[in-house]
Design an enzyme around this catalytic site. Structure first.
Site, PDB file in Angstrom:
ATOM      1  N   CYS A 134       0.577  -1.392  -0.040  1.00  0.00           N
ATOM      2  CA  CYS A 134      -0.444   0.241   0.269  1.00  0.00           C
ATOM      3  C   CYS A 134       0.550   1.596   0.332  1.00  0.00           C
ATOM      4  CB  CYS A 134      -0.735  -0.293   1.126  1.00  0.00           C
ATOM      5  SG  CYS A 134      -1.785   1.637   1.605  1.00  0.00           S
ATOM      6  N   CYS A 137      -0.610   3.653   1.907  1.00  0.00           N
ATOM      7  CA  CYS A 137      -0.474   4.294   3.723  1.00  0.00           C
ATOM      8  C   CYS A 137       1.106   4.158   4.012  1.00  0.00           C
ATOM      9  CB  CYS A 137      -1.032   2.775   4.093  1.00  0.00           C
ATOM     10  SG  CYS A 137      -2.316   1.882   3.423  1.00  0.00           S
ATOM     11  N   ASP A 138       1.341   3.704   3.276  1.00  0.00           N
ATOM     12  CA  ASP A 138       3.325   4.105   3.674  1.00  0.00           C
ATOM     13  C   ASP A 138       4.469   4.658   3.286  1.00  0.00           C
ATOM     14  OD1 ASP A 138       2.820   2.410   5.662  1.00  0.00           O
ATOM     15  OD2 ASP A 138       2.507   0.409   3.720  1.00  0.00           O
TER      16      ASP A 138
END
Ligand code: NDP
Length: 311
Positions: A134, A137-138
């Site tokens: 992701c 997200c990261d």
């Protein structure tokens, strides 16, 4: 067979938010959580894009909080998988792997989608230490770093493009010499100076030390030559599998298995009284906050449906 007004299948942000709203509407929902309560967010570390947490929050903590919040209003939880449903008439039948059976006047499906991984040694252990599925997200954790993305579809292009906002260099590793991604996405990725494509190449191994990912070992499937590439991050962009197999075709899905909403933007499915929320019906946004929002919508629809269609 235990009778329920609302059963929620799946326990990510969509399922827990649906539970919060249903329980506050006095519907005493049952959440059948699956074997990994909390879903995909329990495999991430810092979540910095869920509003309300100015310093960010750890994924597992956010999920534990959501679960606790819904429990406060009477939500009950069961940690098992649903193995079978009968949606031919209301109340619907729900049969679980642990042998328990229920009837449900309404059903909320929030089983999510699981990111596909390559199945490499140590891949799962390195999630949060350089391996991620992701970028949204990261990606932020890879400022001025080198990252590799594997895949040749829209997910991989989207991840690669997003990562260019942070990383100094983004390599896309693809097993063929042409992309599966849509033309506009291909063109955007190709035009981006920070993205370089590595064609006809498969990843064999993830290299790491105590600090996390340090590189990958790859093989050119045309020449058979293996080589090592330095990287700080390794992103999977090879697609997701929506968790809809247990529905056995009773709910309309697209060819990839994502539930097709019957009356968008409402969360209704093709079966009256069955609602879907979260990633199981969304391959586009895939965010915790959008899943939570859709869980709220599913719960409100279920509540109104129960009022209008009493059994
Ligand atoms: P796709 O199935 O389209 O692409 C998966 C990619 O990963 C393919 O290039 C495939 O290679 C590669 N791949 C799969 N398994 C492996 C493996 N084991 N090893 C190496 N490579 C592998 O999935 P996506 O998630 O990209 O897209 C799914 C759907 O969602 C599509 O309809 C897409 O258009 C849509 N989508 C749309 C977006 C948008 O519009 N912004 C964003 C993301 C998805 P190969 O090509 O060789 O099969």
């Amino acid at each position: 067979m235990e009778k329920r007004k609302v059963i929620i299948v799946g326990s990510g942000p969509a399922g827990y938010t649906a539970a919060l709203y249903s329980s506050r509407a006095n519907l005493n929902p049952l959440v059948i959580e699956g074997h990994e309560p909390g879903g995909q967010l329990t495999t991430t570390t810092d979540v910095e894009n869920f509003p309300g947490f100015p310093e960010g929050i750890m994924g597992p903590e956010l999920m534990a909080n959501m679960k606790k919040q819904a429990a406060r209003f009477g939500t009950e939880y069961l940690q098992t998988h649903v193995s079978k449903v009968d949606l031919s008439k209301r109340p619907f039948k729900v049969i679980c792997e642990n042998g328990s059976e229920f009837t449900a006047e309404t059903l909320i499906l929030s089983t999510g989608a699981s990111a596909k991984y390559l199945g490499l040694p140590n891949e799962m252990e390195l999630i949060g230490k350089g391996v991620s599925a992701c970028a949204t997200c990261d990606g932020f954790f890879f400022r001025d770093k080198v990252v590799h993305v594997v895949g040749g579809g829209d997910t991989a292009m989207e991840e690669a493009l997003f990562l260019t906002k942070f990383a100094s260099q983004v390599y896309v590793i693809h097993r063929r010499d042409s992309l599966r991604a849509s033309m506009p996405m291909q063109e955007r990725a190709m035009a981006n100076e920070k993205i370089e494509f590595v064609w006809n190449t498969e990843v064999e191994e993830i290299l790491f030390d105590d600090t996390g990912v340090t590189g990958i070992k790859v093989k050119n499937n045309q020449t058979g030559e293996s080589s090592e590439r330095k990287t700080d991050g390794f992103f999977l962009g090879i697609g997701h599998t929506p968790n809809t197999a247990f529905l056995e075709g009773q709910i309309k899905t697209d060819e990839s298995g994502y539930i097709i909403p019957a009356n968008p933007p409402h969360p209704d499915t093709n079966v009256e009284g069955v609602f879907a929320c979260g990633d199981v019906q969304d391959h586009y946004y895939r965010q915790a906050i959008s899943a939570a929002g859709s869980g709220c919508m599913a719960a409100i629809r279920a509540e109104r449906f129960l009022e209008e269609n009493p059994l």
